[in-house]
Write an enzyme that holds these catalytic residues in place. Structure first.
Site, mmCIF file in Angstrom:
data_model
loop_
_atom_site.group_PDB
_atom_site.id
_atom_site.type_symbol
_atom_site.label_atom_id
_atom_site.label_comp_id
_atom_site.label_asym_id
_atom_site.label_seq_id
_atom_site.Cartn_x
_atom_site.Cartn_y
_atom_site.Cartn_z
ATOM 1 N N CYS A 1 -30.226 72.638 -21.923
ATOM 2 C CA CYS A 1 -30.875 73.119 -23.188
ATOM 3 C C CYS A 1 -31.928 72.165 -23.662
ATOM 4 O O CYS A 1 -32.546 72.497 -24.687
ATOM 5 C CB CYS A 1 -29.679 73.334 -23.824
ATOM 6 S SG CYS A 1 -28.718 72.198 -24.478
ATOM 7 N N GLY A 2 -31.774 70.971 -23.336
ATOM 8 C CA GLY A 2 -32.648 70.042 -23.871
ATOM 9 C C GLY A 2 -32.118 69.623 -25.327
ATOM 10 O O GLY A 2 -31.014 69.332 -25.495
#
Length: 280
Positions: free
Chosen positions: A122-123
């Site tokens: 997801c960063g």
């Protein structure tokens, strides 16, 4: 460390009797990004981010991350960058990158109070608002970059030629920088799509190729808000994805006049914003 994968033993199950064989898997390891500065309040290194990544091109990843977060605007804002910490294994892997900023960089250490934690999926967590990028004062992209439909159709094939580890593992995302002729000028692979993008942006920064007003970005997955943010900050006028964009990615593309292409499969694709840059 050059290899992005390792060989393992697996038991393969199918309609025939199971067999023991060898397979390749993508490597995933944590990377801590630290920053420091000659300035008194940043003289001691501080942890900025921990990301789960595939080792390789770690310095590019760190530089790309700092550019994407608008902490630096170019490679010239960095005095030095080094891999440090205990060597983890026989490959000589080190899982800390320390970046020393130039004294001229105006960075408020209090910004570090919101620690970044990123995962391979997801960063950076917590970036859910368009206001986060508006606050940086980034202007609408006015690039006259243009590319023919036929060249866009060829991009996935051209990118795959440089995805050596994906062909072995099936477990890595890719990001590539292309020109108006559809040539892939540079490509990186990683377990995290955001890391792959940071690596190509970091490589561009190191080569003094930012802003990327005459370049395009192709990603092997979907286009999220975060990937659109990175595209905008890097000054790249077009992003092409194999899969779908999110609603926030589309909103940002429209606001900053970024050409956003999704569902590029075979000879078909959708243009969600900035169709003036695509010649049909």
């Amino acid at each position: 460390m050059s290899d992005l994968n390792k060989k393992i033993s697996v038991r393969k199950i199918s309609n025939s009797p199971s067999i023991r064989t060898e397979d390749y898997v993508a490597i995933e390891e944590p990377l801590e990004i630290q920053i420091c500065s000659p300035k008194k309040d940043l003289s001691a290194a501080k942890s900025l981010s921990i990301t789960m990544r595939t080792p390789g091109n770690d310095h590019e990843l760190a530089v790309g991350f700092l550019c994407s977060e608008s902490i630096i605007s170019s490679h010239k804002d960095i005095d030095s960058i080094a891999s440090i910490g205990e060597t983890q294994n026989k490959d000589g892997l080190q899982n800390i990158v320390r970046v020393t900023l130039n004294q001229s960089v105006d960075f408020d250490p209090s910004d570090l109070e919101r620690h970044f934690y990123t995962t391979s999926s997801c960063g950076v967590c917590g970036k859910t608002s368009i206001e986060a990028i508006r606050a940086k004062g980034i202007k609408v992209n006015s690039s006259k970059f243009s590319i023919k439909k036929e060249k866009i159709i060829d991009l996935p094939k051209n990118l795959k030629k440089q995805q050596e580890s994906f062909l072995k593992t099936g477990g890595l995302h890719a990001a590539g920088i292309f020109n108006s002729d559809g040539e892939i000028l540079l490509a990186r692979e990683d377990v995290g799509r955001h890391n792959a993008v940071d690596k190509v942006i970091g490589a561009m920064a190191i080569n003094n190729d930012l802003p990327g007003k005459n370049r395009g970005l192709i990603v092997s997955g979907r286009t999220s808000f975060e990937l659109m943010q990175k595209t905008i900050v890097a000054g790249i006028p077009i992003i092409v994805a194999i899969s779908a964009p999110s609603s926030l990615a589309i909103s940002l593309a429209e606001e900053y006049d970024i050409t956003l292409i999704g569902f590029l499969r075979g000879e078909n694709f959708n243009i969600y914003s900035g169709s003036q840059r695509v010649s049909c």
